[in-house]
Design a protein around this motif. Structure first.
Motif, short mmCIF file in Angstrom:
data_model
loop_
_atom_site.label_atom_id
_atom_site.label_comp_id
_atom_site.label_asym_id
_atom_site.label_seq_id
_atom_site.Cartn_x
_atom_site.Cartn_y
_atom_site.Cartn_z
N SER A 153 19.51 32.20 -17.14
CA SER A 153 18.05 32.66 -17.77
C SER A 153 18.29 34.11 -18.47
CB SER A 153 16.95 32.57 -16.69
OG SER A 153 17.33 33.45 -15.74
N LEU A 154 19.16 34.73 -17.98
CA LEU A 154 19.44 36.25 -18.70
C LEU A 154 19.59 36.12 -20.08
CD1 LEU A 154 21.30 37.92 -15.57
CD2 LEU A 154 18.92 38.13 -16.32
N VAL A 155 18.81 37.05 -20.74
CA VAL A 155 18.99 37.33 -22.09
C VAL A 155 20.25 38.56 -22.33
CG1 VAL A 155 17.92 37.67 -24.51
CG2 VAL A 155 16.71 36.31 -22.85
N PRO A 156 21.25 38.58 -23.03
CA PRO A 156 22.04 39.71 -23.18
C PRO A 156 21.32 40.74 -24.00
CG PRO A 156 22.98 37.51 -24.06
CD PRO A 156 21.57 37.24 -23.91
N TYR A 157 21.56 41.95 -23.47
CA TYR A 157 20.94 43.23 -24.07
C TYR A 157 21.67 43.61 -25.32
CZ TYR A 157 19.55 47.93 -24.34
OH TYR A 157 19.02 49.19 -24.59
N THR A 158 21.03 43.96 -26.37
CA THR A 158 21.67 44.29 -27.58
C THR A 158 21.08 45.63 -27.50
OG1 THR A 158 21.71 42.15 -28.47
CG2 THR A 158 22.13 43.85 -30.06
N PRO A 159 21.82 46.70 -27.57
CA PRO A 159 21.42 48.27 -28.12
C PRO A 159 20.84 48.23 -29.41
CG PRO A 159 23.49 48.00 -27.13
CD PRO A 159 23.43 47.05 -27.38
N GLY A 160 19.85 49.12 -29.36
CA GLY A 160 19.13 49.45 -30.83
C GLY A 160 20.01 50.00 -31.69
N ASN A 161 19.82 50.04 -33.17
CA ASN A 161 20.35 50.69 -34.01
C ASN A 161 20.05 51.94 -34.23
OD1 ASN A 161 21.68 51.21 -36.58
ND2 ASN A 161 20.82 49.96 -37.77
N PRO A 162 20.68 53.07 -33.96
CA PRO A 162 20.24 54.37 -34.00
C PRO A 162 20.13 55.04 -35.33
CG PRO A 162 22.73 54.19 -33.38
CD PRO A 162 22.33 52.78 -33.51
N MET A 163 20.76 54.36 -36.43
CA MET A 163 20.87 54.75 -37.97
C MET A 163 19.56 55.12 -38.61
SD MET A 163 24.10 55.23 -38.35
CE MET A 163 23.83 56.18 -39.93
N PRO A 164 18.68 54.53 -38.53
CA PRO A 164 17.33 55.07 -39.01
C PRO A 164 16.84 56.41 -38.29
CG PRO A 164 16.96 52.62 -38.49
CD PRO A 164 18.50 53.16 -37.85
N VAL A 165 16.98 56.50 -37.30
CA VAL A 165 16.83 57.70 -36.63
C VAL A 165 17.68 59.03 -37.09
CG1 VAL A 165 16.74 59.13 -34.39
CG2 VAL A 165 15.71 56.75 -34.47
N VAL A 166 18.97 58.65 -37.21
CA VAL A 166 20.07 59.64 -37.64
C VAL A 166 19.57 60.01 -39.19
CG1 VAL A 166 22.48 59.91 -38.48
CG2 VAL A 166 21.70 58.56 -36.31
N THR A 167 19.42 58.85 -40.06
CA THR A 167 18.94 59.15 -41.37
C THR A 167 17.65 60.26 -41.61
OG1 THR A 167 20.00 57.05 -42.08
CG2 THR A 167 18.43 57.82 -43.56
N LEU A 168 16.66 59.76 -40.71
CA LEU A 168 15.38 60.64 -40.58
C LEU A 168 15.87 62.03 -40.28
CD1 LEU A 168 12.45 60.54 -40.90
CD2 LEU A 168 12.29 59.97 -38.51
N MET A 169 16.63 62.21 -39.25
CA MET A 169 16.89 63.53 -38.89
C MET A 169 17.66 64.18 -39.97
SD MET A 169 17.92 62.71 -34.91
CE MET A 169 18.59 64.58 -34.66
N ASN A 170 18.60 63.64 -40.51
CA ASN A 170 19.58 64.35 -41.53
C ASN A 170 18.49 64.58 -42.81
OD1 ASN A 170 22.00 63.94 -40.59
ND2 ASN A 170 22.65 62.06 -41.48
N ARG A 171 17.72 63.96 -43.05
CA ARG A 171 16.66 64.05 -44.29
C ARG A 171 15.86 65.42 -43.78
NH1 ARG A 171 14.46 58.60 -45.24
NH2 ARG A 171 15.92 57.85 -46.47
N PHE A 172 15.12 65.44 -42.44
CA PHE A 172 14.59 66.60 -42.03
C PHE A 172 15.47 67.72 -41.90
CE2 PHE A 172 12.99 69.13 -38.39
CZ PHE A 172 11.87 69.51 -38.70
N LEU A 173 16.48 67.66 -41.60
CA LEU A 173 17.45 69.01 -41.66
C LEU A 173 18.14 69.24 -43.19
CD1 LEU A 173 19.32 68.14 -38.25
CD2 LEU A 173 17.62 69.91 -38.74
N GLY A 174 17.92 68.42 -44.06
CA GLY A 174 18.20 68.60 -45.52
C GLY A 174 19.86 68.25 -45.74
N PHE A 175 20.08 67.51 -44.72
CA PHE A 175 21.62 67.01 -44.98
C PHE A 175 21.50 65.59 -45.80
CE2 PHE A 175 22.18 68.52 -40.62
CZ PHE A 175 22.95 70.00 -40.89
N PRO A 176 22.67 65.61 -46.57
CA PRO A 176 22.75 64.31 -47.63
C PRO A 176 22.63 63.18 -46.83
CG PRO A 176 24.84 65.65 -47.83
CD PRO A 176 24.00 66.17 -46.99
N THR A 177 22.08 62.00 -47.20
CA THR A 177 21.92 60.75 -46.54
C THR A 177 22.71 59.68 -46.77
OG1 THR A 177 20.39 60.14 -48.09
CG2 THR A 177 19.26 61.01 -46.11
N GLU A 178 23.98 59.93 -47.50
CA GLU A 178 24.75 59.15 -47.83
C GLU A 178 26.10 59.29 -47.26
OE1 GLU A 178 25.16 57.95 -51.90
OE2 GLU A 178 22.89 57.69 -51.78
#
Length: 178
Positions: A153-178
């Motif tokens: 009955s257990l459902v495998p755990y899939t960690p979330g994708n951190p990339m949206p947070v990384v992209t947002l932080m890079n934009r906030f800090l003024g780093f290129p997002t590509e």
């Protein structure tokens, strides 16, 4: 046990961890006859307990009568190898232990330490149990949880994708997002 029987022996180890704390209630629960019987009924053969700073010493048992073997230790520099080799993990509700076990795809029973004042750990354990990533117990209900657990009955755990947070932080800090 004779050699032929030993060759057919397949171990199923339960690893129990309390982390760096004292969680004697969990160690006592695992050491109880009720829990040992339920684990035996589910086909488990060995229990290894990491007991942390606790003062309760579980009874060591070596296999002579077909019962579970029980062993314990206080601390280890890393529990990663124990987690990897276990068939079932019973853990305190520390987020590190929970997520490390879930990433390995191992069945997990989280036991909440009700003696802690700020019990945010129970909220995490309850939420992950509700999502069917793990089983949730209290020391006094552990044997019931083991008896009722259905690993399918257990459902495998899939960690979330951190990339949206990384992209947002890079934009906030003024780093290129590509």
């Amino acid at each position: 046990m004779d050699e032929a029987a030993n060759e057919n022996y397949s171990s199923k180890m339960v690893f129990v961890t309390v982390g760096t704390t004292c969680f004697d209630a969990l160690v006592k629960a695992v050491d109880s006859q009720q829990v040992k019987e339920e684990l035996t009924n589910k086909g488990y053969t060995d229990i290894l307990i990491q007991m942390g700073r606790g003062s309760y010493v579980p009874s060591k048992v070596t296999r002579e009568d077909g019962s579970l073997t029980v062993d314990y230790f206080t601390f280890s520099p890393s529990i990663a190898d124990y987690l990897k080799s276990a068939s079932l993990i019973i853990s305190h509700a520390g987020s590190g232990s929970i997520f490390e076990t879930l990433r390995l795809g191992k069945p997990l029973i989280v036991v909440v330490n009700e003696d802690l004042m700020d019990n945010h750990q129970s909220e995490l354990a309850e939420e992950l149990a509700e999502r069917k990533h793990l089983f949730y117990a209290r020391p006094q209900t552990l044997h019931h949880t083991i008896q009722a657990m259905d690993l399918e009955s257990l459902v495998p755990y899939t960690p979330g994708n951190p990339m949206p947070v990384v992209t947002l932080m890079n934009r906030f800090l003024g780093f290129p997002t590509e």
